[in-house]
Design an enzyme around this catalytic site. Structure first.
Site, mmCIF file in Angstrom:
data_model
loop_
_atom_site.group_PDB
_atom_site.id
_atom_site.type_symbol
_atom_site.label_atom_id
_atom_site.label_comp_id
_atom_site.label_asym_id
_atom_site.label_seq_id
_atom_site.Cartn_x
_atom_site.Cartn_y
_atom_site.Cartn_z
ATOM 1 N N ASP A 53 1.240 -1.787 0.070
ATOM 2 C CA ASP A 53 0.486 -0.222 -0.113
ATOM 3 C C ASP A 53 0.503 0.712 0.055
ATOM 4 O OD1 ASP A 53 -1.809 1.660 0.495
ATOM 5 O OD2 ASP A 53 -2.410 1.409 2.252
ATOM 6 N N HIS B 115 -2.548 1.902 9.316
ATOM 7 C CA HIS B 115 -3.364 0.725 9.489
ATOM 8 C C HIS B 115 -2.515 -0.367 9.085
ATOM 9 C CE1 HIS B 115 -3.785 0.518 5.483
ATOM 10 N NE2 HIS B 115 -3.674 1.621 4.871
ATOM 11 N N HIS C 298 -7.409 -2.827 5.948
ATOM 12 C CA HIS C 298 -7.114 -2.298 6.922
ATOM 13 C C HIS C 298 -7.465 -2.915 8.420
ATOM 14 C CE1 HIS C 298 -7.982 1.004 4.124
ATOM 15 N NE2 HIS C 298 -7.064 1.402 5.054
ATOM 16 N N GLU D 49 0.808 6.664 6.441
ATOM 17 C CA GLU D 49 0.176 7.881 5.241
ATOM 18 C C GLU D 49 -0.377 9.022 5.980
ATOM 19 O OE1 GLU D 49 -3.327 6.587 2.958
ATOM 20 O OE2 GLU D 49 -4.196 4.415 4.438
HETATM 21 MN MN MN Z 1 -3.239 3.622 0.343
HETATM 22 MN MN MN Z 2 -3.467 2.605 3.496
#
Ligand code: MN
Ligand code: MN
Length: 298
Positions: free
Chosen positions: A96, A157, A165, A190
């Protein structure tokens, strides 16, 4: 964490890095968002991964969860601040990562730098035993040093197999929590920075969905969607574009409505900065091993 799991996380990260580089090349003034999204998603597959969610291309005060609709005509314009949020998985092990690009101007250079430096500062201290509030503090301090505000109701997360998540929630401010990062966790950090008030609200329903609770369904159009999604994406997010491509456009709306009615479906909202502030985002995935590995770092 098992060795083959680490290898799959790394492979997903390698692919995600390449997608970010490709995004940088093809996102320009006049490019169609639809073409960019499809090209990036197809490239993930060519490189041996699968999209873990539809390509998120969120522009200006949209912070997250925007992906083109079927036949979308939206184009990127000079001056746009674009958050590219990429999800790649290899057998469900997810990378991610996100980066912000400003098209053709340099008005938001510091805003973009603020979130990038925030994620880097967080990565520098992220290891087993560090509390999530220590991560949040360094993110917030870094962003504020640039004169901007972190978005408090967006957070990093944990990641697990086919799950985007999971706990822990990694705040973008000091939330005073003593919860510690633990060895063996995979996490995404993030930070989002804005010149606005630092809060996102639901703007409208997005093109992005996931199966929340797999339930048997009788209506054929709904069953077709459910079967395709569970087979291909499990409980990872998907979008209308993918349904149209894989099972045909006919009956999609009826099927989605039925899945929604029986409580099987979640429709993500497009998240917009409440005061229409411009938003930047930077994100990386980290495996919290003895020596942490940032799988998505360029
Ligand atoms: Mn992302
Ligand atoms: Mn993310």
């Amino acid at each position: 964490m098992e060795e083959d799991v680490i290898e799959k996380y790394k492979k997903a990260g390698e692919i995600a890095k390449k997608i970010i580089s490709l995004a940088k090349e093809i996102i320009k003034d006049g490019a169609k968002t639809l073409d960019v999204a499809e090209k990036l998603e197809n490239e993930i597959i060519k490189l041996g991964g699968k999209p873990a969610w539809p390509m998120n291309l969120s522009i200006n005060s949209i912070a997250a969860h925007w992906t083109p609709k079927i036949n979308d005509e939206t184009i990127f314009k000079k001056g746009d601040v674009v958050k590219v949020d990429v999800g790649v998985h290899v057998d469900g092990w997810i990378a991610d990562t996100a980066k912000t690009f400003e098209i053709g101007t340099n008005n938001w250079k510091d805003l973009i730098k603020a979130s990038e430096e925030a994620v880097n500062a967080a990565i520098d201290i992220a290891k087993p035993g560090v509390t999530i509030s220590e991560i949040g503090s360094i993110v917030e301090e870094t962003i504020r040093r640039y004169g901007f505000v972190p978005i408090a109701n967006l957070s990093g997360h944990g990641l697990e197999n086919y799950k985007t998540h999971v706990p822990p929630t990694i705040p973008n401010f000091n939330n005073k929590s003593n919860q510690k990062l633990e060895e063996g966790m995979a996490i995404a950090i993030e930070p989002f920075a804005t010149n606005g008030i630092g809060k996102v609200i639901d703007a409208k329903e997005s093109e992005i969905f996931k199966i929340e609770v797999p339930k048997p369904v009788r209506l054929q159009s709904a069953r077709k969607i459910l079967n395709y999604v569970l087979e291909e994406h499990q409980e990872l997010p998907f979008c209308r574009r993918w349904l149209a491509k894989k099972i045909g456009g006919f009956g999609i709306e009826m099927g989605l409505r039925e899945l929604n009615r029986i409580g099987a479906l979640h429709n993500y909202s497009v998240l917009k900065e409440e005061s229409d502030g411009i938003v930047s985002q930077a994100e990386h995935t980290i495996l919290l091993l003895d020596t942490p590995i940032v799988t998505t770092k360029l």
